[in-house]
Motif scaffolding. Structure first.
Motif, PDB file in Angstrom:
ATOM      1  N   ILE A  14       0.798  -1.079  -0.117  1.00 29.44           N
ATOM      2  CA  ILE A  14      -0.108   0.004  -0.006  1.00 29.44           C
ATOM      3  C   ILE A  14       1.128   1.234  -0.097  1.00 29.44           C
ATOM      4  O   ILE A  14       1.875   1.249   0.750  1.00 29.44           O
ATOM      5  CB  ILE A  14      -1.038  -0.068   1.217  1.00 29.44           C
ATOM      6  N   THR A  15       0.523   2.204  -0.747  1.00 25.77           N
ATOM      7  CA  THR A  15       1.186   3.266  -0.840  1.00 25.77           C
ATOM      8  C   THR A  15       0.760   4.151   0.593  1.00 25.77           C
ATOM      9  O   THR A  15      -0.376   4.216   0.669  1.00 25.77           O
ATOM     10  CB  THR A  15       0.771   4.205  -2.125  1.00 25.77           C
ATOM     11  N   PRO A  16       1.667   4.861   1.293  1.00 29.53           N
ATOM     12  CA  PRO A  16       2.990   5.078   0.889  1.00 29.53           C
ATOM     13  C   PRO A  16       4.129   4.073   1.547  1.00 29.53           C
ATOM     14  O   PRO A  16       5.064   4.625   1.917  1.00 29.53           O
ATOM     15  CB  PRO A  16       3.399   6.547   1.293  1.00 29.53           C
ATOM     16  N   SER A  17       3.505   3.165   1.848  1.00 26.39           N
ATOM     17  CA  SER A  17       4.371   2.349   2.827  1.00 26.39           C
ATOM     18  C   SER A  17       5.221   1.285   2.080  1.00 26.39           C
ATOM     19  O   SER A  17       6.156   0.683   2.645  1.00 26.39           O
ATOM     20  CB  SER A  17       3.535   1.614   3.776  1.00 26.39           C
ATOM     21  N   SER A  26       4.441  -2.939   7.866  1.00 21.60           N
ATOM     22  CA  SER A  26       4.437  -1.822   7.573  1.00 21.60           C
ATOM     23  C   SER A  26       3.259  -1.394   6.791  1.00 21.60           C
ATOM     24  O   SER A  26       2.987  -2.137   5.937  1.00 21.60           O
ATOM     25  CB  SER A  26       5.749  -1.306   6.932  1.00 21.60           C
ATOM     26  N   THR A  27       2.350  -0.349   7.002  1.00 23.08           N
ATOM     27  CA  THR A  27       1.014  -0.009   6.186  1.00 23.08           C
ATOM     28  C   THR A  27       0.734   1.578   6.259  1.00 23.08           C
ATOM     29  O   THR A  27       1.600   2.061   6.707  1.00 23.08           O
ATOM     30  CB  THR A  27       0.060  -1.166   6.859  1.00 23.08           C
ATOM     31  N   SER A  28      -0.206   1.633   5.767  1.00 25.12           N
ATOM     32  CA  SER A  28      -0.910   2.907   6.000  1.00 25.12           C
ATOM     33  C   SER A  28      -2.426   3.001   6.416  1.00 25.12           C
ATOM     34  O   SER A  28      -2.955   1.553   6.706  1.00 25.12           O
ATOM     35  CB  SER A  28      -0.851   3.599   4.545  1.00 25.12           C
ATOM     36  N   GLY A  29      -3.034   3.702   6.564  1.00 28.88           N
ATOM     37  CA  GLY A  29      -4.402   3.884   7.136  1.00 28.88           C
ATOM     38  C   GLY A  29      -5.239   2.702   6.879  1.00 28.88           C
ATOM     39  O   GLY A  29      -5.752   2.321   7.851  1.00 28.88           O
ATOM     40  N   LEU A  46      -7.581  -2.483   9.051  1.00 26.42           N
ATOM     41  CA  LEU A  46      -7.716  -4.076   9.327  1.00 26.42           C
ATOM     42  C   LEU A  46      -6.852  -4.508  10.238  1.00 26.42           C
ATOM     43  O   LEU A  46      -7.200  -5.583  10.791  1.00 26.42           O
ATOM     44  CB  LEU A  46      -7.456  -4.727   8.014  1.00 26.42           C
ATOM     45  N   MET A  47      -5.957  -3.995  10.818  1.00 26.11           N
ATOM     46  CA  MET A  47      -5.259  -4.400  11.894  1.00 26.11           C
ATOM     47  C   MET A  47      -5.613  -4.197  13.384  1.00 26.11           C
ATOM     48  O   MET A  47      -4.996  -4.658  14.404  1.00 26.11           O
ATOM     49  CB  MET A  47      -3.629  -3.928  11.696  1.00 26.11           C
ATOM     50  N   SER A  48      -6.876  -3.596  13.545  1.00 28.84           N
ATOM     51  CA  SER A  48      -7.063  -3.022  14.598  1.00 28.84           C
ATOM     52  C   SER A  48      -7.544  -4.439  15.717  1.00 28.84           C
ATOM     53  O   SER A  48      -7.393  -4.173  16.852  1.00 28.84           O
ATOM     54  CB  SER A  48      -8.449  -2.070  14.566  1.00 28.84           C
ATOM     55  N   GLU A  49      -8.192  -5.383  15.182  1.00 33.88           N
ATOM     56  CA  GLU A  49      -8.392  -6.274  16.118  1.00 33.88           C
ATOM     57  C   GLU A  49      -7.457  -6.920  16.538  1.00 33.88           C
ATOM     58  O   GLU A  49      -7.375  -7.379  17.711  1.00 33.88           O
ATOM     59  CB  GLU A  49      -9.197  -7.460  15.401  1.00 33.88           C
ATOM     60  N   PHE A  50      -6.077  -7.314  15.694  1.00 36.01           N
ATOM     61  CA  PHE A  50      -4.956  -7.862  16.217  1.00 36.01           C
ATOM     62  C   PHE A  50      -4.174  -6.793  17.106  1.00 36.01           C
ATOM     63  O   PHE A  50      -3.528  -7.247  18.160  1.00 36.01           O
ATOM     64  CB  PHE A  50      -4.055  -8.309  15.229  1.00 36.01           C
ATOM     65  N   ASN A 108       3.085   3.023  10.693  1.00 41.38           N
ATOM     66  CA  ASN A 108       1.938   3.508   9.620  1.00 41.38           C
ATOM     67  C   ASN A 108       2.339   4.684   8.945  1.00 41.38           C
ATOM     68  O   ASN A 108       2.748   5.889   9.590  1.00 41.38           O
ATOM     69  CB  ASN A 108       0.725   3.856  10.709  1.00 41.38           C
ATOM     70  N   ILE A 109       2.561   4.670   7.801  1.00 41.08           N
ATOM     71  CA  ILE A 109       3.250   5.833   6.909  1.00 41.08           C
ATOM     72  C   ILE A 109       1.968   6.425   6.427  1.00 41.08           C
ATOM     73  O   ILE A 109       1.438   5.926   5.484  1.00 41.08           O
ATOM     74  CB  ILE A 109       4.091   5.147   5.647  1.00 41.08           C
ATOM     75  N   THR A 110       1.724   7.536   7.082  1.00 40.06           N
ATOM     76  CA  THR A 110       0.321   7.761   6.874  1.00 40.06           C
ATOM     77  C   THR A 110      -0.094   8.594   5.717  1.00 40.06           C
ATOM     78  O   THR A 110       0.919   9.307   5.245  1.00 40.06           O
ATOM     79  CB  THR A 110      -0.191   8.972   8.105  1.00 40.06           C
TER      80      THR A 110
END
Ligand SMILES: Cc1ncc(C[n+]2csc(CCOP(=O)(O)OP(=O)(O)O)c2C)c(N)n1
Ligand code: SF4
Ligand SMILES: [Mg+2]
Lengths: 348, 610
Positions: free
Chosen positions: B244-247, B298-301, B306-310, B325-327
Motif C-alpha cells: 500500500i502506498t506510501p508504505s 508496515s502499512t498505511s491507514g 484491518l489490523m485493529s483487532e490484532f 503507519n506511513i500515514t
C-alpha cells in the motif's frame, strides 16, 4: 501399581490440560482426548509444541490438552496467520492448531487457503459441526443444503467442503474423519504430526447441543451409521523394515495395500476397503470428495497425500538456528556496516 | 519586483540570487521524470547546496499530472516552499496554471509545443526548448525515446543555472549503479539540450547555483529507507506486509538491505512474507512476537484499520511487535498519494475496549532510523505493540540529513525468562505467572515457546485472565489487570523518546507539534524572530506523552499546536491528557494533503496572535 508411562517416563495425564468447559458429550472433547493420547504415545515433548486456535467452542479446546505447551487462543478466523508468524520465528517448534467450520470456512477462509498455499508445516484440525456452536447454533458454511434447524429454518446454500478446498489450495496432506471414530482419528493425528507441510484434518465433530439430530450429517447418530472408511490405516515406526516390494508399489490398483514413507522415516500403510481410492492421486481425491458431497456419502480416511513441497521457512532460506534464538551479533550488523553505507551516501 | 523582459532576448539586470530558490517540475506521471528530478537533486547535493526534493504525485500509474519540487537553500532550510520561482512546465495539461502560479520575475522552462498555449505573461522569463527537434537529432533507441525526453530539461537547467555536465554524468552513473550504457544514453540528451540552450537562449533571470560547503558529511535518503535500515540494525526477524502506498517502499528498503543480516553461508535471518491482507500481516507479526522474535509490519491507514483487532489483542495479551503507519490522506482511499498526520488518534487508540497504543513519531530522517531499531527494544521491554507513525512526506521524499548514529545501547529484549531464569524466579517468588507484576512497574515476565521447563507453558488469550494467565470472568481480576496495564503505560512515558525542546528564548509563545512539520516550523520561527516575535518549541516524539508537555504548556501564555490534519488531533489529545488551564492552547491544523510550508505557519500564527 504405578501408572503406565511412555518412553519419556511420563504418564498420560501429564499431557492433559485444564478441565473442559464444553457441553458434556461435545465431539470436540473426543478430539482433545485423542490429541492427548497421540502426544503420549509418540513421546512428544510439550515444550517443543505450540497450540494455536481461532475463536469458537472448537478453538477453546487447546486449553484442554497439553497443558505444558504454550498455547494461543487468537482471533476468529485468524489462527493461520499467527501460526505462520510463530513458526517463522521458531522453526524448531511443532504446531497443533484447532479451528472450527465457522472459523475456517467463513471468516477465516482467506487465511485457511493462504496458509496452505505457503505450506506452513503444522497440523490444521477443523472440528466441523456444521454450526456455530459458541454463538448458539447458526448454520455454518459446511451445513447441508436443505438442512432444517429450529431457530434458523432451512439452509438453502450448498455446503463448502473444507477438505476439497484444502486439496485445491495445494495441501499435501488432507484427511477427513469422525470424532466418534477414535481409532481412525488417532492414526490420522499420528500421521499428520509427522508431515512436513500443512496437514489438514477435517474432522466431523458433532455439536450435541445445536446440531445432533439424526437428520443432520454432522450428528453422532448419522456418523455412527454412515461412516465409510476409505481404508484401514496403520502407522509403522521408523525402525520398521518393510518388504522392499511394498514401498515401491507404484500403482495402487495392483494391490490392496499402499505404503507411504513419511518424513521421519515411518511408514503409513493403507489397506484398501471396497474401493479404489489412491490418496496419492489428486484427481481421485477431488472425485471422492465431490461424490461424497453430491451423494452424501460419509467417506473418511486419508483423502490426499503428496510428498510435501518446501515449507515456507525453506522458501525463505532461513538460517537453521531459529530466528527467536539468534544472538545480538546476528541481529545487529557491526558499526562498520553502517559507516560504509553512510559514507557511500555522502556528498563528499 | 516585476520585470518586463522579452523572452529569450534580454539580459537580466537584477541582483543575482544564488542557491536560494525553488523549482517545480511539472510532468505527467509515469513519463520517466523521476530519474531527471533525482539527477537534479543529487547534483545540487554534490555541489554542497542544501536541497530537498518532494514529489507531489497523483494516484495513478501513467498520465496524470505530477509535480516535483526542488528547493535549494544556502541557509539549510528544507521545508517545502509555498512559492517556487522556477517551473519546468513539461505537462501541457497543467502548464497554463503552472505558469500563472509563478511569482513576478519567475522563470518558465517549457517545450516549444506547450509554449504556444501558455505565453500569456510578460513579467516572467520563458525559455523554450524545442524538444521534438532535439530528440530527432538524438541517437536513442526508439523504445527509450519517451523515457529520456525529460533529460532535455536537465540539460537546459544545467546550462541556465550552472550545473556542470561532468557532475551530471557522475550522478547518472551513480543512478544506474555504475552502468555506463544507460548513463551515457541519458547524458547524450542532457548535453544536446545543454549546448542548444547555450547557443540559443539568452538568460534573463537572476537565479544561479554555485558550489558551496553546505552538505559535506551529509546524506540524502527517504524516510522509508531510513526506517527500514533502522529495522535491519534493530534485529528484525519477521516482516509481514501487504502493499500500500506510501508504505510499500519501506519493505522494499528491508528487502534491499536484507543482505546485511545474512549469515556467512548466505542464509537469511529475516523472513519477509507478502501476506494476503493486512489482517494476516498483523497476525503474522503478532505470532512471531509471541514466539520470541522481532517482527514488523508496515502499512498505511486502510491497512491499520484491518489490523485493529490484532492490535487490541496484542495490547491485551501483551505481545511485542512493531507496526509502521506511513500515514496518507483520508479514510478509505482518500488521497492515497498525499501526505497527512490524520491517523494520530486512530492509531493511538487502535483496538476495541480500553487501552492505548504506544506510538513513536519520527520527525526527520535520523529519527526514522533511530526509531527503526529502538521500536523493537521498546516493544520487547514493554511487551506491547509499538506503532511508529511516519507519513508520506518523510517516507517517500528525499530528505537531507546528518548520517545516522549507530545504536548507542545494546539490544534490550525485556523481561524474558529462559528455563534457568524461570527456575530462579520460582525459587524467589514461589511461583511464576505470565501476568504477575513483581517489580511494580506493570511489566510482567514472559516465557517464549520452546522454553524447556515444565512450568514455562501458558495459554495466551484475548479473554479475561488472572495473573497466572488462567481464564477468568471475575470482575476483580479484570479490573486489576486493567490497572496493571495502565501502570505499564505510565512506566512507558519515561522510557519513550522524550520531546525535543527549545525553550530558552524568553518567549511567551510556545509551539507544540509532532512529526515532519519541524522544518517548516523552524523556518517560520526564524521569520517570526525577525519580526521580533520570540517563540519556544516542543516536538512530541512519543505517546503516551511525556509529563514535560504539561510543564511546557503551563510555562507559556499562548500555545499553538501545529499539525497536518484537519481535526487538530494532537490538540484533542493534549486536552484529554492536560485538561486544566488550557484555554491558551490553540490549534493550527492544516490537513491539505501537502507538506506544511513556513508561510502557512507564519501567516496563521501572526494572524491568531494578533
Ligand atoms: C470477529 C468476530 N466475529 C464474530 C465473533 C463471534 N463468534 C465467536 S465463535 C463464532 C463462530 C464459531 O463457529 P465455529 O468456528 O464453527 O466453532 P464452534 O463453536 O462451532 O466449534 C463466532 C461467529 C468473534 N468472536 N469474532
Ligand atoms: S455448543 Fe456445541 S460445539 Fe459448543 S461445546 Fe456445546 S456441544 Fe460443543
Ligand atoms: Mg462449528
Amino acid at each position: 501399581m504405578p501408572p503406565r508411562t511412555n518412553a519419556l517416563g511420563l504418564a498420560r495425564n501429564t499431557y492433559r490440560g485444564k478441565p473442559s468447559t464444553l457441553c458434556p458429550g461435545c465431539g470436540h472433547d473426543s478430539i482433545s482426548n485423542q490429541l492427548i493420547t497421540m502426544a503420549y504415545e509418540l513421546n512428544l515433548e510439550q515444550h517443543k509444541i505450540i497450540k494455536v486456535s481461532g475463536i469458537g467452542c472448537s478453538s477453546k479446546t487447546p486449553a484442554y490438552f497439553l497443558g505444558g505447551s504454550h498455547g494461543f487462543n487468537a482471533l476468529h478466523g485468524r489462527m493461520p496467520s499467527v501460526v505462520t508468524g510463530a513458526l517463522l520465528a521458531n522453526t524448531g517448534l511443532s504446531c497443533i492448531a484447532v479451528s472450527g467450520d465457522g472459523d475456517s470456512g467463513s471468516i477465516g477462509m482467506g487465511q485457511f487457503k493462504h496458509v496452505i498455499r505457503r505450506n506452513v508445516p503444522f497440523v490444521y484440525i477443523i472440528e466441523n459441526n456444521g454450526v456455530y456452536g459458541l454463538t448458539k447454533g447458526q448454520f455454518s458454511a459446511t451445513a447441508d443444503e436443505g438442512q432444517f434447524l429450529k431457530y434458523y429454518g432451512t439452509n438453502h446454500m450448498p455446503p463448502i467442503d473444507l477438505a476439497l478446498e484444502a486439496v485445491i489450495a495445494g495441501a499435501t496432506f488432507v484427511a477427513r474423519s469422525f470424532s466418534g471414530d477414535a481409532k481412525q482419528v488417532q492414526t490420522l493425528l499420528q500421521a499428520a504430526v509427522r508431515h512436513q507441510g500443512t496437514a489438514v484434518l477435517d474432522i466431523i465433530s458433532p455439536c450435541v447441543t445445536f446440531n445432533n439430530a439424526e437428520t443432520s450429517t454432522k450428528s453422532y447418530p448419522y456418523g455412527k451409521d454412515n461412516e465409510i472408511p476409505l481404508h484401514e490405516i496403520q502407522i509403522l515406526a521408523p525402525d520398521y523394515v518393510p518388504e522392499q516390494e511394498e514401498i515401491t508399489i507404484g500403482d495402487y490398483a495392483e494391490g490392496d495395500m499402499v505404503t507411504i514413507q513419511m518424513h521421519d522415516g515411518s511408514f503409513l500403510r493403507l489397506k484398501k476397503l471396497d474401493n479404489d481410492h489412491d490418496p496419492r492421486n489428486r484427481r481421485q481425491a477431488m472425485d471422492v470428495l465431490e461424490r461424497s458431497m453430491r451423494e452424501q456419502i460419509f467417506s473418511t480416511g486419508l483423502i490426499y497425500y503428496e510428498e510435501p513441497r518446501p515449507t515456507l521457512a525453506d522458501t525463505e532460506e532461513l538460517t537453521a538456528t531459529p530466528l527467536a534464538h539468534l544472538g545480538a551479533e546476528q541481529l545487529r550488523p557491526p558499526k562498520e556496516a553502517l559507516d560504509t553505507l553512510m559514507s557511500g551516501l555522502m556528498a563528499g | 519586483m516585476a520585470i518586463h523582459a522579452e523572452p529569450q532576448s534580454k539580459v537580466d539586470i537584477r541582483e543575482p540570487v544564488v542557491n536560494d530558490f525553488a523549482f517545480s517540475v511539472a510532468t505527467k506521471n509515469g513519463s520517466g521524470s523521476q530519474t531527471s528530478n533525482n539527477v537534479l537533486v543529487m547534483s545540487l547535493f554534490r555541489m554542497g547546496i542544501p536541497v530537498n526534493g518532494k514529489n507531489l504525485f497523483p494516484s495513478n500509474i501513467k498520465g496524470l499530472p505530477t509535480w516535483y519540487t526542488i528547493r535549494a537553500s544556502k541557509d539549510g532550510y528544507t521545508a517545502r516552499k509555498a512559492i517556487t520561482e522556477i517551473v519546468v512546465a513539461y505537462n501541457n495539461d497543467t502548464a497554463p496554471e503552472d505558469v500563472m502560479n509563478l511569482p513576478p520575475g519567475g522563470v518558465c522552462i517549457t517545450t516549444d509545443k506547450i509554449a504556444r498555449v501558455i505565453r500569456q505573461r510578460d513579467d516572467i522569463s520563458y525559455y523554450i526548448i524545442p524538444v521534438t527537434k532535439l530528440m530527432r537529432g538524438a541517437k536513442v533507441p526508439s523504445a527509450f525515446r519517451k523515457l529520456v525526453e525529460n533529460m532535455t530539461y536537465v540539460g537546459a537547467v544545467a546550462q541556465l543555472f550552472d550545473i556542470s555536465l561532468d557532475l551530471i554524468y557522475q550522478v547518472l552513473l551513480d543512478n544506474f549503479k555504475g552502468r555506463e550504457k544507460p548513463a551515457r544514453m541519458n547524458q547524450d540528451i542532457v548535453e544536446l539540450a545543454y549546448h542548444w540552450t547555450a547557443e540559443n537562449i539568452v538568460k534573463s533571470d537572476p537565479y544561479r547555483f554555485e558550489t558551496m560547503d553546505g552538505t559535506t558529511g551529509k546524506i540524502i535518503m527517504t524516510g522509508n529507507d531510513a526506517g527500514a535500515l533502522g529495522a535491519i540494525f534493530g534485529g528484525v526477524n519477521v516482516v509481514a506486509w501487504y502493499p500500500i502506498t506510501p508504505s510499500t517502499s519501506f519493505v522494499d528498503g528491508i528487502i534491499a538491505h536484507r543482505y546485511l543480516r545474512q549469515t556467512p553461508e548466505k542464509e537469511n535471518t529475516i523472513a519477509i512474507v507478502q501476506a494476503e491482507d493486512e489482517l494476516a500481516a498483523a497476525g503474522m507479526v503478532v505470532g512471531a512476537g509471541w514466539a520470541g522474535s522481532r517482527a514488523l509490519t508496515s502499512t498505511s491507514g486502510p491497512g491499520i484499520s484491518l489490523m485493529s483487532e490484532f492490535a487490541g489483542l496484542a495490547y491485551f495479551a501483551e505481545i511485542p511487535a512493531v507496526f509502521w503507519n506511513i500515514t496518507r490522506m483520508g479514510p478509505s482511499t482518500g488521497l492515497p498519494t498525499r501526505t497527512s498526520q490524520g491517523d494520530l488518534l486512530f492509531t493511538h487508540f487502535l483496538g476495541h475496549g480500553d487501552g492505548r497504543q504506544i506510538c513513536l513519531m519520527p520527525g526527520n530522517l535520523k529519527e526514522a532510523f533511530e526509531f527503526g531499531w529502538k521500536s523493537f527494544d521498546i516493544a520487547e521491554t514493554l511487551q506491547t505493540p509499538v506503532f511508529v507513525i511516519s507519513d508520506l512526506d518523510l517516507g517517500m521524499n528525499n530528505w537531507l540529513s546528518d548520517p545516522f548514529d549507530y545504536p548507542d545501547q545494546p539490544l534490550r529484549r525485556g523481561k524474558v525468562l529462559d528455563a534457568d531464569a524461570l527456575q530462579a524466579f520460582i525459587d524467589e517468588h514461589g511461583k511464576w505467572g505470565r501476568y504477575l507484576d513483581v517489580d511494580g512497574d506493570g511489566i510482567p515476565y514472559r516465557t517464549v515457546p520452546g522454553t524447556n521447563h515444565r512450568f514455562a507453558g501458558y495459554f495466551t488469550r484475548g479473554t479475561g485472565h488472572d495473573e497466572m494467565a488462567t481464564y477468568s470472568e471475575r470482575s476483580d481480576d479484570w479490573v486489576e489487570n486493567m490497572a496493571r496495564l495502565h501502570l505499564k503505560m505510565d512506566t512507558a512515558r519515561s522510557l519513550l523518546p522524550a520531546p525535543i525542546v527549545d525553550d530558552g528564548n524568553e518567549a511567551d509563545i510556545g509551539i507544540i507539534t509532532f512529526g515532519t512539520n519541524e522544518e517548516a516550523i523552524r523556518e517560520a520561527r526564524d521569520w517570526l524572530a525577525n519580526d521580533g516575535i520570540r517563540t519556544n518549541y516542543l516536538r512530541i516524539r512519543a505517546l503516551p506523552m511525556a509529563a514535560t508537555v504539561s510543564d511546557f504548556i503551563d510555562a507559556h501564555q499562548s500555545v499553538f499546536v501545529i499539525e497536518n490534519n484537519y481535526d487538530g488531533q494532537l490538540t484533542q489529545l493534549i486536552r484529554l491528557e492536560h485538561p486544566e488551564n488550557i484555554s491558551h492552547v490553540r490549534s493550527l491544523a492544516l490537513g491539505d494533503g501537502l507538506p506544511m510550508t513556513p508561510s502557512w505557519i507564519y501567516d496563521n500564527l501572526k494572524e491568531q496572535e494578533g
